[in-house]
Design a protein around this motif. Sequence first.
Motif, short mmCIF file in Angstrom:
data_model
loop_
_atom_site.label_atom_id
_atom_site.label_comp_id
_atom_site.label_asym_id
_atom_site.label_seq_id
_atom_site.Cartn_x
_atom_site.Cartn_y
_atom_site.Cartn_z
N THR A 90 -6.79 47.45 -41.53
CA THR A 90 -5.87 48.70 -41.92
C THR A 90 -5.79 49.77 -40.61
OG1 THR A 90 -7.13 49.87 -43.46
CG2 THR A 90 -5.58 48.06 -44.28
N GLN A 91 -5.88 49.33 -39.51
CA GLN A 91 -5.82 50.38 -38.40
C GLN A 91 -4.59 50.98 -37.93
OE1 GLN A 91 -8.41 51.84 -36.66
NE2 GLN A 91 -7.40 52.93 -35.40
N ASN A 92 -4.12 51.99 -37.98
CA ASN A 92 -2.95 52.69 -37.41
C ASN A 92 -2.90 52.62 -35.91
OD1 ASN A 92 -0.13 53.86 -37.52
ND2 ASN A 92 -1.30 55.74 -37.25
N THR A 98 0.66 50.41 -38.99
CA THR A 98 -0.76 49.84 -39.39
C THR A 98 -0.79 48.42 -39.13
OG1 THR A 98 -0.86 51.85 -41.30
CG2 THR A 98 -2.38 49.69 -41.21
#
Length: 190
Positions: A90-92, A98
């Motif tokens: 869940t990396q923006n 995301t």
Amino acid sequence: MAPLASATPVVFNLTANNLGISGSIGTVSIANTGVSGQVMVTIQMNAGFSVKLNGGDIAFNGPTGLTAGSVSALTADGLTGLSFNNFRTTQNISQFGTFAFDFANVKGQPGGVVSADTVTFLLTANGLDQSQITNVAIHFCTASGSNCGPLTGFGSTGNSPPPVPEPGTLGLLGTGLVGLAGLVRRRLFS
């Protein structure tokens, strides 16, 4: 030595970026290797751009079950023995939203090598298939080769590629059409 791909790869054209550069900055090809649950990822940057290795990100949406240990055989412009220092979920990624999986910060390259024109690696996870990957984002530099230029940014496809039918699906469709043709013929000649 990595296994050869056994299917036509899904190719993502990196046409969206957060630096306002028009056109494509490169491509990301995802191909099944013929080994169950394994795909080959090949990032090829266009002239004037390179993949940022130190502090850089390569993010994916679509598949499930990827872990830090999912990556093997990571190479950058022919350099081997590399690995990702970080793994996040869940990396923006900048303006692209995301991403479910983010492999970051390549380590193991010689001093002074901070970017590469071509990066390849294997992703392995239970049930993984090339068709599951729906979007990719990469951290890139302006400038080709092993040194980043003055600007870095994120590039992405901006959207999902069209789905590629599996051979089994095409076979089922063909069988259905043959059966339908048989019914029509039977009614015409009865």
